[in-house]
Design an enzyme around this catalytic site. Structure first.
Site, PDB file in Angstrom:
ATOM      1  N   HIS A   1      62.514  28.530  21.891  1.00  0.00           N
ATOM      2  CA  HIS A   1      62.213  28.488  20.456  1.00  0.00           C
ATOM      3  C   HIS A   1      62.683  29.729  19.723  1.00  0.00           C
ATOM      4  O   HIS A   1      62.472  30.841  20.191  1.00  0.00           O
ATOM      5  CB  HIS A   1      60.704  28.308  20.234  1.00  0.00           C
ATOM      6  CG  HIS A   1      60.247  26.949  20.647  1.00  0.00           C
ATOM      7  ND1 HIS A   1      60.416  25.837  19.859  1.00  0.00           N
ATOM      8  CD2 HIS A   1      59.647  26.516  21.777  1.00  0.00           C
ATOM      9  CE1 HIS A   1      59.931  24.787  20.484  1.00  0.00           C
ATOM     10  NE2 HIS A   1      59.451  25.169  21.650  1.00  0.00           N
TER      11      HIS A   1
ATOM     12  N   ARG B   1      67.545  23.147  12.454  1.00  0.00           N
ATOM     13  CA  ARG B   1      66.909  24.227  13.223  1.00  0.00           C
ATOM     14  C   ARG B   1      67.885  24.773  14.257  1.00  0.00           C
ATOM     15  O   ARG B   1      68.934  24.173  14.513  1.00  0.00           O
ATOM     16  CB  ARG B   1      65.641  23.717  13.925  1.00  0.00           C
ATOM     17  CG  ARG B   1      65.912  22.651  14.959  1.00  0.00           C
ATOM     18  CD  ARG B   1      64.670  22.230  15.737  1.00  0.00           C
ATOM     19  NE  ARG B   1      65.031  21.222  16.739  1.00  0.00           N
ATOM     20  CZ  ARG B   1      64.220  20.736  17.658  1.00  0.00           C
ATOM     21  NH1 ARG B   1      62.953  21.143  17.709  1.00  0.00           N
ATOM     22  NH2 ARG B   1      64.624  19.852  18.525  1.00  0.00           N
TER      23      ARG B   1
ATOM     24  N   ASN C   1      62.893  24.055  25.962  1.00  0.00           N
ATOM     25  CA  ASN C   1      63.204  24.420  24.578  1.00  0.00           C
ATOM     26  C   ASN C   1      62.965  25.904  24.378  1.00  0.00           C
ATOM     27  O   ASN C   1      61.854  26.384  24.525  1.00  0.00           O
ATOM     28  CB  ASN C   1      62.310  23.585  23.646  1.00  0.00           C
ATOM     29  CG  ASN C   1      62.911  23.427  22.259  1.00  0.00           C
ATOM     30  OD1 ASN C   1      63.890  24.087  21.931  1.00  0.00           O
ATOM     31  ND2 ASN C   1      62.317  22.548  21.465  1.00  0.00           N
TER      32      ASN C   1
ATOM     33  N   LYS D   1      66.073  29.176  57.789  1.00  0.00           N
ATOM     34  CA  LYS D   1      66.334  30.499  57.212  1.00  0.00           C
ATOM     35  C   LYS D   1      66.700  30.363  55.746  1.00  0.00           C
ATOM     36  O   LYS D   1      67.510  29.507  55.379  1.00  0.00           O
ATOM     37  CB  LYS D   1      67.516  31.127  57.982  1.00  0.00           C
ATOM     38  CG  LYS D   1      67.635  32.630  57.802  1.00  0.00           C
ATOM     39  CD  LYS D   1      66.579  33.345  58.574  1.00  0.00           C
ATOM     40  CE  LYS D   1      66.983  34.750  58.945  1.00  0.00           C
ATOM     41  NZ  LYS D   1      65.906  35.388  59.715  1.00  0.00           N
TER      42      LYS D   1
ATOM     43  N   PHE E   1      64.111  17.938  14.038  1.00  0.00           N
ATOM     44  CA  PHE E   1      62.978  17.345  14.773  1.00  0.00           C
ATOM     45  C   PHE E   1      61.973  16.863  13.745  1.00  0.00           C
ATOM     46  O   PHE E   1      61.236  17.651  13.152  1.00  0.00           O
ATOM     47  CB  PHE E   1      62.358  18.375  15.728  1.00  0.00           C
ATOM     48  CG  PHE E   1      61.345  17.769  16.674  1.00  0.00           C
ATOM     49  CD1 PHE E   1      61.696  16.722  17.523  1.00  0.00           C
ATOM     50  CD2 PHE E   1      60.043  18.237  16.724  1.00  0.00           C
ATOM     51  CE1 PHE E   1      60.774  16.153  18.389  1.00  0.00           C
ATOM     52  CE2 PHE E   1      59.107  17.685  17.587  1.00  0.00           C
ATOM     53  CZ  PHE E   1      59.476  16.635  18.419  1.00  0.00           C
TER      54      PHE E   1
ATOM     55  N   VAL F   1      65.407  17.235  21.611  1.00  0.00           N
ATOM     56  CA  VAL F   1      65.932  17.622  22.929  1.00  0.00           C
ATOM     57  C   VAL F   1      66.040  16.378  23.806  1.00  0.00           C
ATOM     58  O   VAL F   1      67.049  16.157  24.491  1.00  0.00           O
ATOM     59  CB  VAL F   1      64.997  18.677  23.572  1.00  0.00           C
ATOM     60  CG1 VAL F   1      65.440  18.993  24.988  1.00  0.00           C
ATOM     61  CG2 VAL F   1      64.921  19.936  22.721  1.00  0.00           C
ATOM     62  N   GLN F   2      65.005  15.530  23.755  1.00  0.00           N
ATOM     63  CA  GLN F   2      64.985  14.333  24.599  1.00  0.00           C
ATOM     64  C   GLN F   2      66.199  13.442  24.335  1.00  0.00           C
ATOM     65  O   GLN F   2      66.851  12.965  25.276  1.00  0.00           O
ATOM     66  CB  GLN F   2      63.702  13.526  24.322  1.00  0.00           C
ATOM     67  CG  GLN F   2      62.411  14.152  24.813  1.00  0.00           C
ATOM     68  CD  GLN F   2      61.734  15.061  23.795  1.00  0.00           C
ATOM     69  OE1 GLN F   2      62.397  15.710  22.974  1.00  0.00           O
ATOM     70  NE2 GLN F   2      60.417  15.142  23.848  1.00  0.00           N
TER      71      GLN F   2
ATOM     72  N   THR G   1      65.981  31.269  63.989  1.00  0.00           N
ATOM     73  CA  THR G   1      66.448  31.361  62.601  1.00  0.00           C
ATOM     74  C   THR G   1      67.532  32.428  62.477  1.00  0.00           C
ATOM     75  O   THR G   1      68.398  32.345  61.613  1.00  0.00           O
ATOM     76  CB  THR G   1      65.287  31.643  61.627  1.00  0.00           C
ATOM     77  OG1 THR G   1      64.687  32.885  61.976  1.00  0.00           O
ATOM     78  CG2 THR G   1      64.253  30.540  61.671  1.00  0.00           C
ATOM     79  N   ASP G   2      67.510  33.397  63.366  1.00  0.00           N
ATOM     80  CA  ASP G   2      68.588  34.399  63.380  1.00  0.00           C
ATOM     81  C   ASP G   2      69.922  33.748  63.754  1.00  0.00           C
ATOM     82  O   ASP G   2      70.969  34.098  63.207  1.00  0.00           O
ATOM     83  CB  ASP G   2      68.233  35.518  64.371  1.00  0.00           C
ATOM     84  CG  ASP G   2      69.136  36.711  64.197  1.00  0.00           C
ATOM     85  OD1 ASP G   2      69.076  37.339  63.111  1.00  0.00           O
ATOM     86  OD2 ASP G   2      69.925  37.002  65.118  1.00  0.00           O
TER      87      ASP G   2
END
Ligand SMILES: O=c1[nH]c(=O)c2[nH]c(=O)[nH]c2[nH]1
Length: 271
Positions: free
Chosen positions: A269, A183, A267, A15, A166, A240-241, A60-61
């Site tokens: 932008h 940036r 990212n 569920k 960058f 970022v890396q 599932t109930d």
């Protein structure tokens, strides 16, 4: 009946989107958690697919009802990873033919409203889109119960207005991007780490408290969240890396109970 072709190679059912809200009242200080849960089961359930034999199906109930009941009765309900583990172990211990249970919890944010500089006892606000994410699994298929707990967060939006560059990236005939030494850097933090459960403590419902004493789920989560935000804010980001990698390094250094950590930093932008 038409001739059978192929065979059932694997099966898992359960569920999703089970919503629970639990309040605990300690005098005038109330505690609230809200979860969206998904619970999936594996085991000796093949005949429900191949022979239309529903006798092996925990409905599932029933799974949904169980999440409601455990939300009321579990001593771990306010500790999301411990609660997810409790749900998983409940299904593998209650039903002999259910060998694996996979639990996913999304933990919705409720923060105390500040009134006159003080945290209110029973009024809360949804301050942001951030959600806690938890995965737990209990697996008795090998005879001994094993499992895992993964913890993290998603949808935590962050932005810094300097301290990000960058440059020196690969250039070829397909490149139009200009180098920038200053940036905006914005992302929606998505992080998940795998907790090393103590090998000396058998994985049982009764031992969840003891497991929590070893790994301190809540403290590790708060430390990891703090490290993620602080490195984001203070790193002179080359990319970022590189920022993600530094963040992961700090997280692993600070919490020996984290086996591995995964980050996704899409990212966002801004021109
Ligand atoms: O930090 C970044 N990493 C990239 O891989 C990349 N690619 C891109 O276009 N901008 C950026 N920024």
């Amino acid at each position: 009946m038409s001739e059978e072709v192929g065979y059932l190679s694997a099966a898992r059912y359960g569920k999703d989107l089970v919503r629970v809200c639990r309040v605990t009242r300690e005098g005038n200080t109330h505690h609230v958690v809200e979860y969206t849960a998904r619970v999936l089961l594996e085991g000796d359930i093949e005949t429900s697919y191949t022979k239309a034999d529903n006798s092996v199906v925990v409905a599932t109930d029933t799974v949904k009802n169980t999440v409601y009941i455990l939300s009321k009765t579990s001593p771990h309900v306010h500790n999301p990873p411990a609660f997810a583990l409790h749900i998983a172990l409940h299904f593998t211990t209650t039903y002999p033919h259910i060998s694996k249970c996979f639990v996913d919890l999304i933990s919705h944010k409720w923060s105390r409203i500040q009134v006159g500089g003080k945290a209110h006892g029973w009024a809360f606000e949804r301050d942001g889109e951030e959600k806690g994410v938890i995965e737990a699994c209990a697996d008795k298929s090998s005879g001994k119960t094993t499992g895992y707990v993964k913890v993290g967060l998603k949808d935590l939006l962050v932005l810094k207005t300097t301290g990000s560059s960058f440059t020196n990236f690969h250039r070829d005939q397909y490149t139009t991007l200009q180098e920038v030494d200053d940036r905006l850097f914005s992302t929606s933090v998505d992080l998940k780490y795998d907790v090393a459960l103590p090998p000396s403590v058998p994985l049982t419902i009764e031992n969840i408290g003891k497991i929590n004493q070893h790994v301190d789920f809540q403290n590790v989560f708060q430390k990891t969240r703090k490290a993620t935000l602080e490195v984001f804010a203070t790193d002179e980001s080359a990319s970022v890396q590189a920022t993600m990698y530094k963040t992961a390094q700090r997280v692993l250094r600070e919490s020996p109970s984290i086996k591995s950590v995964t980050y996704a930093y899409p990212n966002k932008h801004y021109m």
